[in-house]
Write a protein that holds these residues in place. Structure first.
Motif, mmCIF file in Angstrom:
data_model
loop_
_atom_site.group_PDB
_atom_site.id
_atom_site.type_symbol
_atom_site.label_atom_id
_atom_site.label_comp_id
_atom_site.label_asym_id
_atom_site.label_seq_id
_atom_site.Cartn_x
_atom_site.Cartn_y
_atom_site.Cartn_z
ATOM 1 N N ALA A 29 63.721 56.072 33.207
ATOM 2 C CA ALA A 29 63.617 57.495 33.522
ATOM 3 C C ALA A 29 62.450 57.806 34.461
ATOM 4 N N ALA A 30 61.301 57.180 34.234
ATOM 5 C CA ALA A 30 60.116 57.474 35.044
ATOM 6 C C ALA A 30 60.328 57.192 36.534
ATOM 7 N N PRO A 31 60.828 55.991 36.912
ATOM 8 C CA PRO A 31 61.051 55.764 38.342
ATOM 9 C C PRO A 31 62.115 56.676 38.939
ATOM 10 N N THR A 32 63.047 57.131 38.121
ATOM 11 C CA THR A 32 64.064 58.067 38.615
ATOM 12 C C THR A 32 63.418 59.368 39.065
ATOM 13 N N VAL A 33 62.482 59.880 38.261
ATOM 14 C CA VAL A 33 61.790 61.114 38.638
ATOM 15 C C VAL A 33 60.932 60.896 39.885
ATOM 16 N N GLY A 34 60.289 59.738 39.975
ATOM 17 C CA GLY A 34 59.518 59.432 41.184
ATOM 18 C C GLY A 34 60.393 59.482 42.425
ATOM 19 N N ASN A 35 61.585 58.916 42.333
ATOM 20 C CA ASN A 35 62.514 58.939 43.466
ATOM 21 C C ASN A 35 62.953 60.364 43.797
ATOM 22 N N ILE A 36 63.199 61.162 42.760
ATOM 23 C CA ILE A 36 63.612 62.552 42.978
ATOM 24 C C ILE A 36 62.523 63.330 43.695
ATOM 25 N N ILE A 37 61.277 63.158 43.256
ATOM 26 C CA ILE A 37 60.170 63.894 43.861
ATOM 27 C C ILE A 37 59.999 63.529 45.328
ATOM 28 N N GLU A 38 60.159 62.251 45.666
ATOM 29 C CA GLU A 38 60.064 61.842 47.068
ATOM 30 C C GLU A 38 61.116 62.532 47.923
ATOM 31 N N ARG A 39 62.290 62.794 47.346
ATOM 32 C CA ARG A 39 63.366 63.422 48.113
ATOM 33 C C ARG A 39 63.239 64.934 48.165
ATOM 34 N N VAL A 40 62.879 65.572 47.043
ATOM 35 C CA VAL A 40 62.885 67.038 47.012
ATOM 36 C C VAL A 40 61.541 67.636 47.401
ATOM 37 N N GLY A 41 60.456 66.854 47.330
ATOM 38 C CA GLY A 41 59.142 67.386 47.684
ATOM 39 C C GLY A 41 59.140 68.098 49.036
ATOM 40 N N PRO A 42 59.533 67.422 50.114
ATOM 41 C CA PRO A 42 59.551 68.087 51.425
ATOM 42 C C PRO A 42 60.491 69.293 51.467
ATOM 43 N N LEU A 43 61.595 69.243 50.737
ATOM 44 C CA LEU A 43 62.523 70.377 50.699
ATOM 45 C C LEU A 43 61.894 71.597 50.048
ATOM 46 N N LEU A 44 60.950 71.349 49.146
ATOM 47 C CA LEU A 44 60.268 72.431 48.433
ATOM 48 C C LEU A 44 58.900 72.740 49.037
ATOM 49 N N ASP A 45 58.683 72.253 50.240
ATOM 50 C CA ASP A 45 57.415 72.481 50.962
ATOM 51 C C ASP A 45 56.221 71.879 50.243
ATOM 52 N N VAL A 46 56.452 70.788 49.535
ATOM 53 C CA VAL A 46 55.353 70.024 48.936
ATOM 54 C C VAL A 46 55.315 68.680 49.653
ATOM 55 N N MET A 47 54.419 68.574 50.612
ATOM 56 C CA MET A 47 54.341 67.364 51.413
ATOM 57 C C MET A 47 53.326 66.386 50.828
ATOM 58 N N PRO A 48 53.596 65.104 50.953
ATOM 59 C CA PRO A 48 52.625 64.117 50.455
ATOM 60 C C PRO A 48 51.318 64.213 51.219
ATOM 61 N N ASN A 49 50.240 64.194 50.479
ATOM 62 C CA ASN A 49 48.916 64.306 51.073
ATOM 63 C C ASN A 49 48.061 63.147 50.579
ATOM 64 N N LYS A 50 47.819 62.187 51.435
ATOM 65 C CA LYS A 50 47.116 60.963 51.032
ATOM 66 C C LYS A 50 45.639 61.191 50.782
ATOM 67 N N THR A 51 45.131 62.350 51.213
ATOM 68 C CA THR A 51 43.705 62.603 51.023
ATOM 69 C C THR A 51 43.403 63.228 49.666
ATOM 70 N N LYS A 52 44.452 63.707 48.973
ATOM 71 C CA LYS A 52 44.230 64.309 47.661
ATOM 72 C C LYS A 52 43.780 63.252 46.661
ATOM 73 N N ASN A 53 42.964 63.687 45.728
ATOM 74 C CA ASN A 53 42.618 62.793 44.634
ATOM 75 C C ASN A 53 42.294 63.638 43.411
ATOM 76 N N TYR A 54 43.339 64.087 42.757
ATOM 77 C CA TYR A 54 43.178 64.930 41.574
ATOM 78 C C TYR A 54 42.466 64.164 40.463
ATOM 79 N N TRP A 55 42.512 62.830 40.555
ATOM 80 C CA TRP A 55 41.856 61.967 39.556
ATOM 81 C C TRP A 55 40.387 62.344 39.390
ATOM 82 N N LYS A 56 39.714 62.672 40.485
ATOM 83 C CA LYS A 56 38.285 62.962 40.439
ATOM 84 C C LYS A 56 37.993 64.212 39.613
ATOM 85 N N ASN A 57 38.945 65.129 39.569
ATOM 86 C CA ASN A 57 38.737 66.358 38.803
ATOM 87 C C ASN A 57 38.710 66.104 37.298
ATOM 88 N N PHE A 58 39.092 64.878 36.897
ATOM 89 C CA PHE A 58 39.138 64.569 35.471
ATOM 90 C C PHE A 58 38.324 63.319 35.182
#
Length: 563
Positions: free
Chosen positions: A523-552
């Protein structure tokens, strides 16, 4: 002179003959005129007045046939359902001389019809029988070309679905008489019949295509018997995509199989396994039962009453709260549930909408299966998603609330619905605090970054989520060979916008997964694949400079300090 007299007589005779001929012609013309007028009136009677006899046979349908249902569009005005004029074929068997020959000829040009069934109708002794309703233009032409006396046509309104099976479990279907049978078509039946205003839905056809394709690929890859997926806006509850497989084509007026008609996304109630763990942690954090620095002993299996609770990924040591979450420890979660208590657990689940039937605008909505007597042992098993069965839609809604700052939402399929008048405090109601929501977001991201859901991670999307694997219940226990795997993902975690919840029904392990079939592998890789396809359609583009990890960073340190 005699000669002149004879000539005059002959002329008079010729004149009389001419006059007589003219009279005869007038009489003959008059007779033919009367016959022509009679035939013309009779033809008008057959063509126009025939509806009266038709209505005497079909009075129940006549009012429905004249009504168009409102058109249905997606959020981008893509047409999902509309109406067209269509011919229906009926017969007066008394006017058909050779019924066997007529049956054979009709069956040869009509799809899904056989001569035996048609012959049975023609020999029924009834003055009116339907041959086939709402035929295609090609069938209409071919039957008309046969020229069989007694075979007639009636114009009706036919509901068509341009996207075919894509929105089968959203828009739904209608019957031959244009009455709603499933989905929105059934739920909003009266509104669609009475209003001339088009209905706009929250779904996006592009996103729906991507969601359905990825679910279908995973279903085939893991040889699952079914799959379902939901994409929802976390801030307002708008459902952007909703798919249940297998599905059906509502344009085909043949009853789908029970499996095709069943919505695994909204009607089915399932034990969702570890996807329930964030609810337990959120309740414990909200009620200050725990902090992120606390933990529990998971050294060995935990005995509760006659039950032995074990971990699927045992670490056999003390685990911090973030570790319990990311490693999906049943032992740690059970102890947390005991400290939390039954009442506080039920209170949060109720606020999240887990204990009530969803109010989404669909006719196929399942009722959650909850314990009649909610005791401590029930609270413990529910903490890790067993002993309670809910729909995928309920879980998607609950996750949306957990990550949107704790604001209450209601899932909806209607865009800008003027019929929804919420209570004045509806949009201000908080289920959990912003602080608790922020911590849950961190834990969800931690699980994808370094926990059981690593295969869901995709560069630049900052995905968070939780896996769930549960055996399907059966009489007297559980089916060890039949499981439900699920994953609820959220993205992007720095500012959550969408939740994606999917489930696979009875997936099988394959060589690529080392024959593991749990949610982390399916199930997990399926959602990853879905997000890669629908992200740009929903105006959520991949941003390699983000690092939400640091906020936690605090969450990260608390985990590292115990490894």
């Amino acid at each position: 002179m005699k000669k002149n007299i004879i000539e005059n007589i002959n002329k008079d005779n010729e004149k009389n003959l001419i006059d007589l001929s003219q009279v005869r012609l007038v009489v003959i013309f008059g007779i033919f005129s009367i016959l022509f007028i009679t035939l013309f009136i009779r033809s008008i009677d057959l063509i126009l007045l025939n509806d009266k006899s038709f209505n005497s046979f079909s009075s129940n349908n006549s009012n429905i046939d004249k009504k168009n249902r409102s058109d249905i569009f997606d959020r981008s005005n893509v047409l999902l359902a509309t109406n067209v004029k269509s011919a229906s074929i009926y017969a007066n068997p008394k006017e058909i001389i050779d019924k066997i020959e007529a049956s054979s000829k009709l069956a040869s040009v009509l799809n899904h019809q056989n001569s035996f069934d048609i012959q049975k109708k023609l020999t029924s002794g009834k003055p009116f029988v339907w041959i086939k309703r709402q035929v295609s233009p090609k069938e209409h032409f071919q039957v008309n070309k046969l020229g069989i006396p007694g075979i007639k046509f009636k114009q009706e309104v036919k509901r068509v679905f341009p996207q075919q099976s894509l929105f089968a479990h959203v828009v739904g279907s209608v019957g031959i008489d244009n009455q709603g049978l499933s989905g929105l078509e059934k739920k909003l039946n009266q509104r669609l019949l009475k209003s001339n205003k088009s209905v706009l839905l929250t779904v996006d056809t592009r996103v729906q295509h991507a969601l359905r394709r990825e679910l279908n690929l995973s279903m085939k890859k893991f040889d699952a018997i079914g799959a379902a997926g939901i994409i929802m806006d976390v801030d307002n509850g708008e459902i952007i995509g909703l798919v249940s497989l297998p599905d059906f084509n509502p344009n085909i007026k043949i009853k789908p199989s029970d499996d095709e008609a069943f919505s695994r996304a909204t009607l089915g109630s399932y034990e969702m396994g570890s996807t329930f763990k964030p609810f337990t942690v959120a309740a414990a954090l909200q009620n200050k039962i725990i902090t992120m620095k606390d933990g529990y002993d998971a050294t060995k299996p935990l005995k509760v009453s006659r039950f032995i609770i074990r971990d699927d990924h045992p670490k056999e040591r003390w685990l911090s709260v973030p570790e319990i979450f990311k490693y999906s420890s049943n032992i740690g979660m059970a102890q947390m549930a005991k400290d939390l208590g039954v009442d506080k657990q039920k209170e949060l689940l109720e606020k999240l909408g887990i204990l009530d039937r969803s109010k989404v605008e669909l006719s196929e909505v399942g009722k959650p299966l909850i314990p009649k007597n909610w005791r401590e042992i029930n609270s413990i098993t529910i903490s890790y998603g067993h002993g309670i069965a809910v729909s995928l839609l309920q879980v998607a809604k609950a996750y949306a609330i957990l990550v949107n700052g704790g604001k209450k939402i209601t899932p909806t399929l209607l865009l800008n619905d003027n019929n929804f008048i919420p209570d004045e405090n509806f949009y201000n109601e908080r289920v959990i605090s912003e602080d608790t929501s922020k911590k849950i977001r961190g834990l969800l991201r931690l699980t994808v970054k370094s926990g059981t859901a690593k295969k869901a991670d995709r560069l630049g999307y900052e995905i968070g989520g939780k896996t769930g694997t549960a055996e399907k219940p059966s009489r007297g226990g559980y089916q060890k060979d039949s499981i439900i795997t699920s994953f609820v993902g959220v993205f992007p975690m720095d500012m959550p916008r969408y939740v994606i919840a999917i489930m696979l029904d009875e997936p099988k392990g394959i060589k690529e997964t080392h024959f593991y079939r749990s949610a982390g592998w399916t199930a997990a890789p399926t959602v990853g694949n879905i997000i890669e396809r629908v992200g740009p359609l929903l105006d959520v583009m991949p941003n390699k400079t983000k690092n939400y990890w640091k906020n936690f960073e605090a969450t990260y340190i608390s985990v590292k300090s115990n490894e």
